[in-house]
Structure formats: structure tokens, C-alpha cells
Design an enzyme around this catalytic site. Structure first.
Site, mmCIF file in Angstrom:
data_model
loop_
_atom_site.group_PDB
_atom_site.id
_atom_site.type_symbol
_atom_site.label_atom_id
_atom_site.label_comp_id
_atom_site.label_asym_id
_atom_site.label_seq_id
_atom_site.Cartn_x
_atom_site.Cartn_y
_atom_site.Cartn_z
ATOM 1 N N HIS A 19 0.221 88.093 126.649
ATOM 2 C CA HIS A 19 -0.377 88.888 127.721
ATOM 3 C C HIS A 19 0.068 90.349 127.608
ATOM 4 C CE1 HIS A 19 -1.597 89.882 131.866
ATOM 5 N NE2 HIS A 19 -0.442 90.507 131.948
ATOM 6 N N GLU A 20 1.360 90.569 127.433
ATOM 7 C CA GLU A 20 1.879 91.941 127.351
ATOM 8 C C GLU A 20 1.440 92.639 126.072
ATOM 9 O OE1 GLU A 20 2.999 93.452 129.899
ATOM 10 O OE2 GLU A 20 3.051 91.601 131.069
#
Length: 83
Positions: free
Chosen positions: A33-34
Site C-alpha cells: 500500500h505504501e
């Protein structure tokens, strides 16, 4: 967004030293996600064009509401609501 359950990530620490880690589960999901954010990828990039269009329409309505348009809660048009 469906993501692989395990990932191997190569990265540089704050001193520029290379590292590599392999993780699973929630940490794997969080890292992916990051990394997506770092690469400028958003969740809407993973969904179908139809759903993306619906989401974008909703975002525009929310922006209009913030500017004094029709509040989303008062919007009675069923096609404007994401199921």
C-alpha cells in the site's frame, strides 16, 4: 484491492545502505500500500472503469457539497450511491 500475501522488498536505509526483507500478512499488505503511494498509484487505479467513474462522480459531488452544493445525504439519485 487484492494483493499478494507475501512480498520481498529491497530498500535503502537513511544512510543509503541497501537492505532486503521478506514479509507476509498484514505487513506485506501495508508495505505494498505504501509503495503504491510512493509510486503515485491510488486504489481507483485497481478498479474497473465503471466503478472508477462512479467513485469519481461521488468525489466531484463531495467537492461540490464542500463548495455549497447539494449535500450527499440529500442526494436521492440511486445511481450516485456506491453499493
Amino acid at each position: 484491492v487484492e494483493r499478494p500475501a507475501a512480498v520481498r522488498v529491497k530498500y535503502l536505509d537513511v544512510e543509503g545502505k541497501p537492505h532486503e526483507i521478506e514479509v507476509t500478512g498484514l505487513l506485506a499488505t501495508c508495505l505494498q500500500h505504501e509503495i503504491d503511494h510512493t509510486n503515485g498509484v491510488l486504489f481507483i487505479d485497481y478498479i474497473s472503469k465503471l466503478k472508477r467513474d462512479m467513485v469519481m462522480k461521488r468525489f466531484k459531488k463531495a467537492a461540490k457539497k464542500a463548495e455549497g452544493g447539494t449535500p450527499l445525504a440529500d442526494d436521492k439519485e440511486p445511481s450516485h450511491h456506491i453499493g
